[in-house]
Design a protein around this motif. Structure first.
Motif, PDB file in Angstrom:
ATOM      1  N   GLY A 269       6.310  15.955   3.762  1.00 20.95           N
ATOM      2  CA  GLY A 269       7.488  16.103   2.913  1.00 20.95           C
ATOM      3  C   GLY A 269       8.763  15.891   3.708  1.00 20.95           C
ATOM      4  N   GLY A 270       8.797  16.435   4.924  1.00 21.42           N
ATOM      5  CA  GLY A 270       9.956  16.239   5.783  1.00 21.42           C
ATOM      6  C   GLY A 270      10.158  14.784   6.149  1.00 21.42           C
ATOM      7  N   LEU A 271       9.073  14.044   6.326  1.00 18.02           N
ATOM      8  CA  LEU A 271       9.170  12.619   6.642  1.00 18.02           C
ATOM      9  C   LEU A 271       9.846  11.849   5.510  1.00 18.02           C
ATOM     10  CD1 LEU A 271       8.431  10.662   8.911  1.00 18.02           C
ATOM     11  CD2 LEU A 271       6.266  10.276   7.762  1.00 18.02           C
TER      12      LEU A 271
ATOM     13  N   ALA B  57       3.524  26.027  -5.544  1.00 15.62           N
ATOM     14  CA  ALA B  57       4.953  26.241  -5.774  1.00 15.62           C
ATOM     15  C   ALA B  57       5.783  25.591  -4.664  1.00 15.62           C
ATOM     16  CB  ALA B  57       5.257  27.736  -5.866  1.00 15.62           C
ATOM     17  N   LEU B  58       5.314  25.688  -3.422  1.00 16.10           N
ATOM     18  CA  LEU B  58       6.039  25.054  -2.317  1.00 16.10           C
ATOM     19  C   LEU B  58       6.029  23.534  -2.432  1.00 16.10           C
ATOM     20  CD1 LEU B  58       4.972  27.345   0.648  1.00 16.10           C
ATOM     21  CD2 LEU B  58       7.231  27.189  -0.412  1.00 16.10           C
ATOM     22  N   VAL B  59       4.904  22.964  -2.830  1.00 17.02           N
ATOM     23  CA  VAL B  59       4.837  21.517  -3.027  1.00 17.02           C
ATOM     24  C   VAL B  59       5.784  21.116  -4.165  1.00 17.02           C
ATOM     25  CG1 VAL B  59       3.359  19.602  -3.785  1.00 17.02           C
ATOM     26  CG2 VAL B  59       2.528  21.225  -2.071  1.00 17.02           C
ATOM     27  N   GLY B  60       5.783  21.896  -5.243  1.00 15.29           N
ATOM     28  CA  GLY B  60       6.722  21.632  -6.336  1.00 15.29           C
ATOM     29  C   GLY B  60       8.166  21.737  -5.875  1.00 15.29           C
TER      30      GLY B  60
ATOM     31  N   THR C 183       9.048  18.721  -3.892  1.00 13.50           N
ATOM     32  CA  THR C 183       9.227  17.603  -4.811  1.00 13.50           C
ATOM     33  C   THR C 183      10.599  17.656  -5.480  1.00 13.50           C
ATOM     34  OG1 THR C 183       6.848  17.517  -5.220  1.00 13.50           O
ATOM     35  CG2 THR C 183       8.263  16.441  -6.846  1.00 13.50           C
ATOM     36  N   LEU C 184      10.989  18.831  -5.965  1.00 14.55           N
ATOM     37  CA  LEU C 184      12.301  18.986  -6.602  1.00 14.55           C
ATOM     38  C   LEU C 184      13.431  18.741  -5.611  1.00 14.55           C
ATOM     39  CD1 LEU C 184      11.670  22.106  -8.877  1.00 14.55           C
ATOM     40  CD2 LEU C 184      11.880  19.700  -9.584  1.00 14.55           C
ATOM     41  N   LEU C 185      13.278  19.235  -4.388  1.00 18.04           N
ATOM     42  CA  LEU C 185      14.296  19.005  -3.365  1.00 18.04           C
ATOM     43  C   LEU C 185      14.431  17.518  -3.075  1.00 18.04           C
ATOM     44  CD1 LEU C 185      16.304  20.065  -1.260  1.00 18.04           C
ATOM     45  CD2 LEU C 185      14.356  20.309   0.322  1.00 18.04           C
TER      46      LEU C 185
END
Length: 174
Positions: free
Chosen positions: A136-138, A38-41, A44-46
């Motif tokens: 993800g932050g990168l 869910a966090l990876v999703g 991705t959405l963000l």
């Protein structure tokens, strides 16, 4: 028999077959993996909402920086005495492990609590979560992520230098 009841019974049979007499929190692990997914999703959405694009490649320097930062952040969260309040609801203090690190055990309470305790007290397990967050932050916020990763890496290098310094003092006096 309802589908839910069938799935529940099948899950119980798999649990018994897999774990035998041991108390392995498979249901808790499923919950932890679901949360990670869910966090990876969400990342991705963000990223999509912000118009971020995954780069064609991540440079060697960023890979080393994220690797060192992931290492330090996972040790800090899983082992540091100062972060023990974050782990305390899921772990029990056992003993000092030296150099401001702690050894903690994971009690056999509920499956979810046990699985979360294992995750929070295991730097290897946290690597996946932290590495994913930094990667993800990168993509989403590269400047801020590089700054945070640089700080974590600098702290890790300083830790290594402290340990080398202490070892050198022991050799010189010994």
């Amino acid at each position: 028999m309802s589908v839910v009841k069938e799935v529940t019974e099948k899950a119980k049979r798999v649990q018994r077959s897999y774990a035998g007499e041991a108390d392995r929190p498979l249901a808790g692990y499923v919950g932890v993996m679901g949360t990670y997914s869910a966090l990876v999703g969400g990342l991705t959405l963000l990223g999509r909402a912000l118009g971020a694009r995954i780069p064609n490649r991540i440079g060697f320097g960023d890979t080393v920086l994220l690797g060192a930062a992931t290492f330090k952040a996972s040790r800090l969260l899983a082992k540091d005495a100062v972060t023990s309040p974050l782990r305390a609801p899921f772990t029990r203090y056992e003993e000092s492990a030296g150099d401001d690190e702690l050894n903690e055990s994971v009690p056999g309470r509920g499956h979810v609590e046990h699985a979360v305790g294992e995750l929070l007290s295991c730097p290897f397990c946290l690597n996946v979560w932290i590495g994913t967050g930094l990667a993800g932050g990168l993509v989403i916020a590269p400047r801020v992520t590089r700054l945070a990763a640089t700080v974590l890496t600098a702290v890790g290098v300083a830790d290594a230098l402290h340990l080398l310094y202490d070892a050198g003092k022991k050799l010189a006096s010994g």
